[in-house]
Design a protein around this motif. Sequence first.
Motif, PDB file in Angstrom:
ATOM      1  N   ARG A 129     -11.142  -1.273   3.507  1.00  0.00           N
ATOM      2  CA  ARG A 129     -11.268  -2.134   4.667  1.00  0.00           C
ATOM      3  C   ARG A 129     -12.751  -2.447   4.786  1.00  0.00           C
ATOM      4  NH1 ARG A 129      -6.720  -4.136   6.459  1.00  0.00           N
ATOM      5  NH2 ARG A 129      -7.228  -3.845   8.621  1.00  0.00           N
ATOM      6  N   ILE A 160     -16.025  -5.743   4.009  1.00  0.00           N
ATOM      7  CA  ILE A 160     -16.427  -7.120   3.724  1.00  0.00           C
ATOM      8  C   ILE A 160     -16.826  -7.169   2.254  1.00  0.00           C
ATOM      9  CG2 ILE A 160     -18.087  -8.961   4.215  1.00  0.00           C
ATOM     10  CD1 ILE A 160     -18.465  -7.580   7.010  1.00  0.00           C
ATOM     11  N   ASP A 189     -12.854  -3.346   9.652  1.00  0.00           N
ATOM     12  CA  ASP A 189     -11.411  -3.213   9.795  1.00  0.00           C
ATOM     13  C   ASP A 189     -10.879  -4.109  10.903  1.00  0.00           C
ATOM     14  OD1 ASP A 189      -8.777  -2.380   9.796  1.00  0.00           O
ATOM     15  OD2 ASP A 189      -9.210  -0.373  10.553  1.00  0.00           O
ATOM     16  N   VAL A 235      -4.587  -6.427  10.941  1.00  0.00           N
ATOM     17  CA  VAL A 235      -4.577  -7.339   9.796  1.00  0.00           C
ATOM     18  C   VAL A 235      -4.416  -6.498   8.529  1.00  0.00           C
ATOM     19  CG1 VAL A 235      -5.920  -8.994   8.448  1.00  0.00           C
ATOM     20  CG2 VAL A 235      -6.033  -9.039  10.944  1.00  0.00           C
ATOM     21  N   GLY A 250      -7.245  -6.310   2.599  1.00  0.00           N
ATOM     22  CA  GLY A 250      -8.664  -6.080   2.451  1.00  0.00           C
ATOM     23  C   GLY A 250      -8.939  -5.956   0.968  1.00  0.00           C
ATOM     24  N   PHE A 282     -12.243  -8.205   2.696  1.00  0.00           N
ATOM     25  CA  PHE A 282     -12.249  -9.471   3.414  1.00  0.00           C
ATOM     26  C   PHE A 282     -13.477 -10.316   3.098  1.00  0.00           C
ATOM     27  CE2 PHE A 282     -10.011  -6.289   5.902  1.00  0.00           C
ATOM     28  CZ  PHE A 282      -8.784  -6.900   6.062  1.00  0.00           C
ATOM     29  N   LEU A 319     -16.027 -12.726   5.176  1.00  0.00           N
ATOM     30  CA  LEU A 319     -16.418 -12.996   6.555  1.00  0.00           C
ATOM     31  C   LEU A 319     -17.303 -14.228   6.602  1.00  0.00           C
ATOM     32  CD1 LEU A 319     -16.619 -12.258   9.568  1.00  0.00           C
ATOM     33  CD2 LEU A 319     -18.585 -10.809   8.966  1.00  0.00           C
ATOM     34  N   ILE A 337     -12.509 -14.436   9.748  1.00  0.00           N
ATOM     35  CA  ILE A 337     -12.138 -13.447   8.737  1.00  0.00           C
ATOM     36  C   ILE A 337     -11.061 -14.042   7.834  1.00  0.00           C
ATOM     37  CG2 ILE A 337     -11.295 -11.098   8.356  1.00  0.00           C
ATOM     38  CD1 ILE A 337     -12.127 -10.653  11.405  1.00  0.00           C
ATOM     39  N   ARG A 338     -11.284 -13.910   6.536  1.00  0.00           N
ATOM     40  CA  ARG A 338     -10.358 -14.461   5.538  1.00  0.00           C
ATOM     41  C   ARG A 338     -10.051 -13.419   4.479  1.00  0.00           C
ATOM     42  NH1 ARG A 338     -12.590 -20.629   4.946  1.00  0.00           N
ATOM     43  NH2 ARG A 338     -13.076 -20.892   7.163  1.00  0.00           N
ATOM     44  N   ASP A 339      -8.962 -13.669   3.767  1.00  0.00           N
ATOM     45  CA  ASP A 339      -8.681 -12.796   2.633  1.00  0.00           C
ATOM     46  C   ASP A 339      -9.518 -13.267   1.444  1.00  0.00           C
ATOM     47  OD1 ASP A 339      -7.333 -14.980   1.466  1.00  0.00           O
ATOM     48  OD2 ASP A 339      -5.349 -14.193   1.961  1.00  0.00           O
ATOM     49  N   GLU A 340      -9.394 -12.580   0.322  1.00  0.00           N
ATOM     50  CA  GLU A 340     -10.243 -12.925  -0.833  1.00  0.00           C
ATOM     51  C   GLU A 340      -9.914 -14.283  -1.423  1.00  0.00           C
ATOM     52  OE1 GLU A 340     -12.289  -9.428  -3.006  1.00  0.00           O
ATOM     53  OE2 GLU A 340     -10.112  -9.018  -3.019  1.00  0.00           O
ATOM     54  N   VAL A 348      -7.269 -15.132   8.146  1.00  0.00           N
ATOM     55  CA  VAL A 348      -6.405 -14.056   8.634  1.00  0.00           C
ATOM     56  C   VAL A 348      -6.632 -13.769  10.118  1.00  0.00           C
ATOM     57  CG1 VAL A 348      -6.032 -12.968   6.389  1.00  0.00           C
ATOM     58  CG2 VAL A 348      -7.957 -12.229   7.793  1.00  0.00           C
TER      59      VAL A 348
END
Length: 161
Positions: A9, A11, A45, A49, A52, A54, A56, A69-72, A77
């Motif tokens: 969890r 960035i 974290d 959600v 991870g 993430f 940012l 916040i987004r996923d890879e 998200v």
Amino acid sequence: MPEPGPEPRRIARLDLPDASPLPSAYAEADRRQAVQDLLATNSFDPLGVPGGPFVLHLCVRDGRLVFDIRDEAEEPVRAVALALGPFRRLIKDYHLIVQSHEQAVTEGGHEARIQAIDMGRRGLHNEGATLLEERLKGRIGLDFETARRLFTLVCALHQRI
């Protein structure tokens, strides 16, 4: 060989969409160092959600600090927006301390003054980190060092407003 655990969890990537050169080389170096340290080690974290690590996107919009916040894969998200009002005094004091530090370094021969300024700066970082943790409570879990580095970035973003 042990089974790989869940992704941390944290960035994995940071985007500062509003990033442009800061007014001084010292402030720019401070921002670069905060980004480098943050990406090397952090705990991030977004509660509720899954997954991870993430991505940012940190920016200021309409007087609010936005954690996009987004996923890879860059899919959104969660977005968390915080009012900047509670941070304004700390941000202003932080910029004054950065200016004082630059001046003391430029003038030279003020080692005791530089150390005193650095202690004040650390105190402001700690206060800013604590405030950030409080404001994000229940939405994003952070460790203290992550909060300190994010506070530095908040100050850098606010410097251009």
